[in-house]
Design an enzyme around this catalytic site. Structure first.
Site, PDB file in Angstrom:
ATOM      1  N   THR A  16      71.303 107.577  66.469  1.00  0.00           N
ATOM      2  CA  THR A  16      71.515 106.321  67.201  1.00  0.00           C
ATOM      3  C   THR A  16      72.606 105.483  66.520  1.00  0.00           C
ATOM      4  OG1 THR A  16      69.748 105.351  65.879  1.00  0.00           O
ATOM      5  CG2 THR A  16      69.141 106.146  68.065  1.00  0.00           C
ATOM      6  N   ASP A  18      76.436 104.507  64.564  1.00  0.00           N
ATOM      7  CA  ASP A  18      77.827 104.323  64.990  1.00  0.00           C
ATOM      8  C   ASP A  18      78.608 105.638  65.009  1.00  0.00           C
ATOM      9  OD1 ASP A  18      80.266 102.515  65.296  1.00  0.00           O
ATOM     10  OD2 ASP A  18      80.752 103.599  63.450  1.00  0.00           O
ATOM     11  N   ALA A  20      77.557 108.742  65.153  1.00  0.00           N
ATOM     12  CA  ALA A  20      77.057 109.670  66.174  1.00  0.00           C
ATOM     13  C   ALA A  20      77.622 109.291  67.546  1.00  0.00           C
ATOM     14  CB  ALA A  20      75.531 109.653  66.194  1.00  0.00           C
ATOM     15  N   ARG A  48      65.383 105.922  63.874  1.00  0.00           N
ATOM     16  CA  ARG A  48      64.173 105.117  63.676  1.00  0.00           C
ATOM     17  C   ARG A  48      63.758 104.443  64.975  1.00  0.00           C
ATOM     18  NH1 ARG A  48      65.675 101.498  58.687  1.00  0.00           N
ATOM     19  NH2 ARG A  48      67.395 101.371  60.142  1.00  0.00           N
ATOM     20  N   LYS A 154      80.052 111.571  54.173  1.00  0.00           N
ATOM     21  CA  LYS A 154      80.508 110.950  52.940  1.00  0.00           C
ATOM     22  C   LYS A 154      79.916 109.549  52.798  1.00  0.00           C
ATOM     23  CE  LYS A 154      84.260 108.574  52.947  1.00  0.00           C
ATOM     24  NZ  LYS A 154      84.825 107.395  53.626  1.00  0.00           N
ATOM     25  N   ASP A 183      84.684 116.052  54.944  1.00  0.00           N
ATOM     26  CA  ASP A 183      85.771 115.104  54.723  1.00  0.00           C
ATOM     27  C   ASP A 183      86.595 115.224  55.992  1.00  0.00           C
ATOM     28  OD1 ASP A 183      88.405 114.115  54.205  1.00  0.00           O
ATOM     29  OD2 ASP A 183      87.871 114.062  52.093  1.00  0.00           O
ATOM     30  N   HIS A 184      86.495 114.219  56.870  1.00  0.00           N
ATOM     31  CA  HIS A 184      87.050 114.445  58.204  1.00  0.00           C
ATOM     32  C   HIS A 184      88.569 114.597  58.206  1.00  0.00           C
ATOM     33  CE1 HIS A 184      87.683 110.033  58.325  1.00  0.00           C
ATOM     34  NE2 HIS A 184      88.543 110.251  59.289  1.00  0.00           N
ATOM     35  N   LYS A 188      91.682 117.262  60.489  1.00  0.00           N
ATOM     36  CA  LYS A 188      92.830 116.780  61.267  1.00  0.00           C
ATOM     37  C   LYS A 188      93.849 117.907  61.424  1.00  0.00           C
ATOM     38  CE  LYS A 188      92.373 111.926  59.892  1.00  0.00           C
ATOM     39  NZ  LYS A 188      92.167 111.138  61.092  1.00  0.00           N
ATOM     40  N   GLU A 222      95.777 101.286  57.420  1.00  0.00           N
ATOM     41  CA  GLU A 222      94.943 100.926  58.577  1.00  0.00           C
ATOM     42  C   GLU A 222      95.222  99.489  58.977  1.00  0.00           C
ATOM     43  OE1 GLU A 222      90.810 102.361  58.664  1.00  0.00           O
ATOM     44  OE2 GLU A 222      91.070 102.477  56.509  1.00  0.00           O
ATOM     45  N   HIS A 246      89.761 111.497  50.921  1.00  0.00           N
ATOM     46  CA  HIS A 246      90.845 111.842  51.845  1.00  0.00           C
ATOM     47  C   HIS A 246      92.219 111.964  51.157  1.00  0.00           C
ATOM     48  CE1 HIS A 246      87.696 110.873  54.536  1.00  0.00           C
ATOM     49  NE2 HIS A 246      87.931 109.582  54.650  1.00  0.00           N
ATOM     50  N   LYS A 351      98.757 101.408  61.741  1.00  0.00           N
ATOM     51  CA  LYS A 351      97.816 102.499  61.474  1.00  0.00           C
ATOM     52  C   LYS A 351      98.620 103.789  61.382  1.00  0.00           C
ATOM     53  CE  LYS A 351      94.074 105.125  61.688  1.00  0.00           C
ATOM     54  NZ  LYS A 351      93.269 105.303  60.495  1.00  0.00           N
TER      55      LYS A 351
HETATM   56  N1  LIG Z   1      80.802 104.931  61.110  1.00  0.00           N
HETATM   57  C1  LIG Z   1      81.906 105.471  60.626  1.00  0.00           C
HETATM   58  O1  LIG Z   1      83.024 105.224  61.092  1.00  0.00           O
HETATM   59  C2  LIG Z   1      81.837 106.437  59.492  1.00  0.00           C
HETATM   60  C3  LIG Z   1      80.618 106.770  58.921  1.00  0.00           C
HETATM   61  N2  LIG Z   1      80.583 107.682  57.907  1.00  0.00           N
HETATM   62  C4  LIG Z   1      79.298 108.032  57.293  1.00  0.00           C
HETATM   63  O2  LIG Z   1      78.369 108.441  58.293  1.00  0.00           O
HETATM   64  C5  LIG Z   1      77.055 108.075  57.943  1.00  0.00           C
HETATM   65  C6  LIG Z   1      76.442 107.255  59.074  1.00  0.00           C
HETATM   66  O3  LIG Z   1      77.191 106.095  59.273  1.00  0.00           O
HETATM   67  P1  LIG Z   1      76.993 105.142  60.543  1.00  0.00           P
HETATM   68  O4  LIG Z   1      76.719 105.931  61.760  1.00  0.00           O
HETATM   69  O5  LIG Z   1      78.148 104.226  60.526  1.00  0.00           O
HETATM   70  O6  LIG Z   1      75.676 104.329  60.146  1.00  0.00           O
HETATM   71  P2  LIG Z   1      74.788 103.404  61.081  1.00  0.00           P
HETATM   72  O7  LIG Z   1      74.207 102.357  60.205  1.00  0.00           O
HETATM   73  O8  LIG Z   1      75.507 102.992  62.311  1.00  0.00           O
HETATM   74  O9  LIG Z   1      73.605 104.382  61.553  1.00  0.00           O
HETATM   75  C7  LIG Z   1      72.579 104.770  60.670  1.00  0.00           C
HETATM   76  C8  LIG Z   1      71.652 105.719  61.382  1.00  0.00           C
HETATM   77  O10 LIG Z   1      70.634 106.095  60.466  1.00  0.00           O
HETATM   78  C9  LIG Z   1      69.357 105.878  61.076  1.00  0.00           C
HETATM   79  N3  LIG Z   1      68.384 105.533  60.043  1.00  0.00           N
HETATM   80  C10 LIG Z   1      68.515 104.613  59.078  1.00  0.00           C
HETATM   81  N4  LIG Z   1      67.409 104.590  58.302  1.00  0.00           N
HETATM   82  C11 LIG Z   1      66.554 105.505  58.816  1.00  0.00           C
HETATM   83  C12 LIG Z   1      65.268 105.942  58.477  1.00  0.00           C
HETATM   84  N5  LIG Z   1      64.614 105.459  57.433  1.00  0.00           N
HETATM   85  N6  LIG Z   1      64.704 106.910  59.231  1.00  0.00           N
HETATM   86  C13 LIG Z   1      65.356 107.413  60.297  1.00  0.00           C
HETATM   87  N7  LIG Z   1      66.600 107.065  60.650  1.00  0.00           N
HETATM   88  C14 LIG Z   1      67.183 106.106  59.931  1.00  0.00           C
HETATM   89  C15 LIG Z   1      69.588 104.739  62.038  1.00  0.00           C
HETATM   90  O11 LIG Z   1      68.579 104.761  63.000  1.00  0.00           O
HETATM   91  P3  LIG Z   1      68.172 103.417  63.836  1.00  0.00           P
HETATM   92  O12 LIG Z   1      69.475 102.787  64.249  1.00  0.00           O
HETATM   93  O13 LIG Z   1      67.425 103.958  64.984  1.00  0.00           O
HETATM   94  O14 LIG Z   1      67.415 102.561  62.906  1.00  0.00           O
HETATM   95  C16 LIG Z   1      70.947 105.128  62.591  1.00  0.00           C
HETATM   96  O15 LIG Z   1      70.808 106.136  63.563  1.00  0.00           O
HETATM   97  C17 LIG Z   1      77.175 107.325  56.613  1.00  0.00           C
HETATM   98  O16 LIG Z   1      76.976 108.237  55.569  1.00  0.00           O
HETATM   99  C18 LIG Z   1      78.624 106.859  56.606  1.00  0.00           C
HETATM  100  O17 LIG Z   1      79.097 106.679  55.288  1.00  0.00           O
HETATM  101  C19 LIG Z   1      81.708 108.323  57.463  1.00  0.00           C
HETATM  102  C20 LIG Z   1      82.938 108.032  57.989  1.00  0.00           C
HETATM  103  C21 LIG Z   1      83.116 107.044  59.022  1.00  0.00           C
HETATM  104  O1  LIG Z   2      86.368 107.755  55.992  1.00  0.00           O
HETATM  105  C1  LIG Z   2      86.933 106.750  56.369  1.00  0.00           C
HETATM  106  O2  LIG Z   2      88.034 106.869  57.110  1.00  0.00           O
HETATM  107  C2  LIG Z   2      88.445 105.816  57.965  1.00  0.00           C
HETATM  108  C3  LIG Z   2      89.880 106.141  58.373  1.00  0.00           C
HETATM  109  O3  LIG Z   2      89.873 107.353  59.084  1.00  0.00           O
HETATM  110  P1  LIG Z   2      91.010 107.701  60.140  1.00  0.00           P
HETATM  111  O4  LIG Z   2      90.673 109.047  60.636  1.00  0.00           O
HETATM  112  O5  LIG Z   2      90.934 106.641  61.202  1.00  0.00           O
HETATM  113  O6  LIG Z   2      92.305 107.633  59.405  1.00  0.00           O
HETATM  114  C4  LIG Z   2      88.355 104.481  57.287  1.00  0.00           C
HETATM  115  O7  LIG Z   2      88.576 103.464  58.237  1.00  0.00           O
HETATM  116  C5  LIG Z   2      86.975 104.291  56.714  1.00  0.00           C
HETATM  117  O8  LIG Z   2      86.939 103.080  55.971  1.00  0.00           O
HETATM  118  C6  LIG Z   2      86.595 105.447  55.828  1.00  0.00           C
HETATM  119  O9  LIG Z   2      85.206 105.349  55.505  1.00  0.00           O
END
Ligand SMILES: NC(=O)C1=CN([C@@H]2O[C@H](COP(=O)(O)OP(=O)(O)OC[C@H]3O[C@@H](n4cnc5c(N)ncnc54)[C@H](OP(=O)(O)O)[C@@H]3O)[C@@H](O)[C@H]2O)C=CC1
Ligand SMILES: O=C1O[C@H](COP(=O)(O)O)[C@@H](O)[C@H](O)[C@H]1O
Length: 514
Positions: A16, A18, A20, A48, A154, A183-184, A188, A222, A246, A351
């Site tokens: 659920t 960001d 995903a 959750r 990460k 490492d996305h 690329k 960025e 990266h 960017k």
């Molecule tokens: N967002 C981004 O652009 C990027 C993210 N990442 C990495 O991806 C990972 C996820 O990031 P992001 O999606 O932004 O995080 P979010 O905070 O948006 O989402 C966290 C997710 O974890 C779930 N969650 C949290 N605690 C629990 C728990 N105790 N049990 C079950 N589920 C739980 C939440 O569920 P619920 O919402 O239902 O509570 C939610 O689905 C991190 O490791 C981040 O560093 C890496 C690069 C870029």
């Molecule tokens: O992993 C991360 O990357 C983004 C930048 O990724 P890009 O593919 O858009 O270049 C960065 O914004 C973020 O802080 C970092 O966690």
């Protein structure tokens, strides 16, 4: 080696969240649309939030509509895709809740002719990675008949010590070859293309060394600020967020030796050797080679924006860096003496992610020509958002006797692909499904990267290095220029209109095929 298509269940923790919504579900849909994965597959989303499967599917559909590079094509394929998705609400920290998850996974597998291949994706806060890996084992989910793989987002630890501890915990449930640390940037297109450009073109490989290359510049800038990620970013900063992973990955791709075979471990071995040769700075050297900065209030596209310390959830006296630049050296036979300049920052004017290879100047530079300007040859690899490369050469200006101008030979990688080229996450998820870990980071890469980064962090924590301010909308603190001026060079600038601009003295004569 890539395996053939096989049925599988993907368990997506953080379904659920960001990431995903913005990246992972759109990537899965693209793989289905392109027919790249087995028709028998299922995704079990874990979060959750309490919701039923119908609501979850609705959320997925909206996420794909908003974020996918491909539009949804209603029809049998879409129905199969959406019906393959389930949702389970559990608290992943509680091991006794995993029975509920197992029941759903087992149920899906019964519909797949008994095959049982499991891909676990941890898109969760990093503090949960170890707990979930352990609970998957305790809950009986890792004792399946077929393959099992774990994709981990990460950051992998926050320093060497925490990364080692995490690795230790994970290794009790998954073997190293089952762990896919993402490492996305490695997904690329143009990062992957570096290998091909280097090792399949006789034009480049003979000159790809310290005899012909003057310096290399790697930029990842960025326009975004910290947005709503302060709770994470305040502990990470640009060094841990971008450099440890990266930026060093791009460095490795530029510097690695040709692998003995184009096979996963041979490629990873060569990458690791680059990190082993990377000069590590002692705490007392950091100020000489690394510059840190933090954005203050400024303007982006003529609109005022806040300074970092005024962003939501940022401490008013925060010393988190939003910009890092550094001069690096890879002390091996090929690269000895060549400076690698890296810079990354938030709230910069554009960017862009790009690598500029600056070649040495020709020896006859001063007495060969009578007019115009001879510049160094540059190879610019555009990684993001435009994908491609440009080679800058010197040529005779048409209609003159020997006036020299710079010409640009362009190649665009993503101009003609409908919807743009595949997203990094598409490529990487597909690789993990097919057992190809080439573009994932091996444990020794992660640990060596922390060994390089940790002393820098310590020097900063001890305040041995100033934190420079830069206005939002600029290219970082002015202090960064001394890193390059010592080597008699400058940043090759990127402007608003084009991916890349030559410095003033080379601009006059440029004519381009663009
Ligand atoms: N967002 C981004 O652009 C990027 C993210 N990442 C990495 O991806 C990972 C996820 O990031 P992001 O999606 O932004 O995080 P979010 O905070 O948006 O989402 C966290 C997710 O974890 C779930 N969650 C949290 N605690 C629990 C728990 N105790 N049990 C079950 N589920 C739980 C939440 O569920 P619920 O919402 O239902 O509570 C939610 O689905 C991190 O490791 C981040 O560093 C890496 C690069 C870029
Ligand atoms: O992993 C991360 O990357 C983004 C930048 O990724 P890009 O593919 O858009 O270049 C960065 O914004 C973020 O802080 C970092 O966690």
């Amino acid at each position: 080696m890539r395996e053939s298509k096989q049925p599988f269940v993907m368990v997506l923790f953080g379904a659920t969240g960001d990431l995903a919504k913005r990246k992972l579900f759109p990537a899965l849909y693209a793989l289905v649309r392109d027919g790249l994965i087995h028709e028998q597959f299922a995704v079990v989303g874990v979060g959750r939030s309490e919701m039923d499967t119908a609501d979850f599917r609705q959320m997925v559909q909206e996420a794909i509509r908003e974020n996918s590079r491909l539009s949804i094509q209603e029809g049998q394929q879409w129905q199969n895709f959406i019906n393959s998705i389930d949702y389970v609400a559990i608290d992943v920290t509680k091991s006794d809740t995993y029975g509920k998850l197992k029941t759903v996974v087992d149920g899906r597998e019964k519909l797949m002719d008994g095959s049982s291949n499991r891909l676990f994706y941890l898109s969760l806060a990093p503090e949960l990675f170890g707990t979930v890996a352990t609970n998957l084992r305790l809950g009986g989910l890792t004792q399946n008949q077929g393959w099992k793989r774990l994709i981990i987002e990460k950051p992998f630890g926050k320093d060497l010590e925490s990364a080692q501890a995490l690795n230790e915990v994970i290794s009790q449930s998954f073997k190293e070859e089952e762990v896919y640390r993402i490492d996305h940037y490695l997904g690329k297109e143009m990062v992957q293309n570096i290998e091909i450009l280097r090792f399949t073109n006789m034009l480049f490989e003979p000159v790809w060394n310290n005899r012909y290359i003057d310096n290399v510049q790697i930029t990842a800038s960025e326009t975004l600020g910290v947005e709503d990620r302060a709770s994470y970013y305040e502990h990470s900063g640009a060094l841990r967020d971008m450099v440890q992973n990266h930026m060093l990955q791009m460095l490795m791709m530029v510097c690695m030796e040709p692998p003995s075979k184009f096979e996963t471990e041979a490629i990873r071995d060569e990458k690791v050797k680059v990190l082993r040769s990377l000069r590590r700075y002692g705490e007392d050297e950091v100020s000489q080679y690394v510059v840190r900065g933090q954005y203050s209030a400024g303007q982006m596209k003529n609109q005022p924006v806040l300074g970092y310390r005024d962003e939501p959830n940022v401490a008013p006296d925060s010393d988190t860096e939003t910009f890092v630049a550094a001069k690096l050296f890879v002390n091996n036979f090929r690269w000895s003496g060549v400076p690698f300049f890296i810079r990354t920052g938030k709230r910069m004017p554009k960017k862009t992610t790009e690598i500029v290879i600056q070649f040495k100047e020709v020896p006859t530079l001063n007495n060969f020509h009578h007019g115009g300007n001879i510049g160094p040859n540059l190879l610019v690899i555009n990684i993001n958002p435009s994908e491609g490369m440009t080679l800058y050469l010197n040529a005779k200006k048409p209609g003159t006797d020997d006036e020299v101008v710079t010409i640009a030979m362009d190649f665009c990688n993503n101009c003609e692909i409908e919807g743009g080229s595949p997203e990094a996450y598409e490529r990487l998820i597909n690789d993990a499904i097919h057992g190809d870990s080439t573009f994932f980071t091996r444990w020794d890469e992660v640990s060596l990267a922390w060994k390089f980064v940790d002393p820098i962090r310590r020097a900063w924590d001890k305040n041995l290095v100033p934190l420079h301010e830069y206005q939002a909308g600029t290219w970082g603190p002015k202090a960064v220029n001394y890193l390059l001026s010592e080597d008699n060079t400058q940043w090759w600038y990127v402007n608003e209109k084009e991916a890349f601009t030559l410095p003033a003295q080379m601009q006059d004569g440029v004519f381009s095929r663009r």
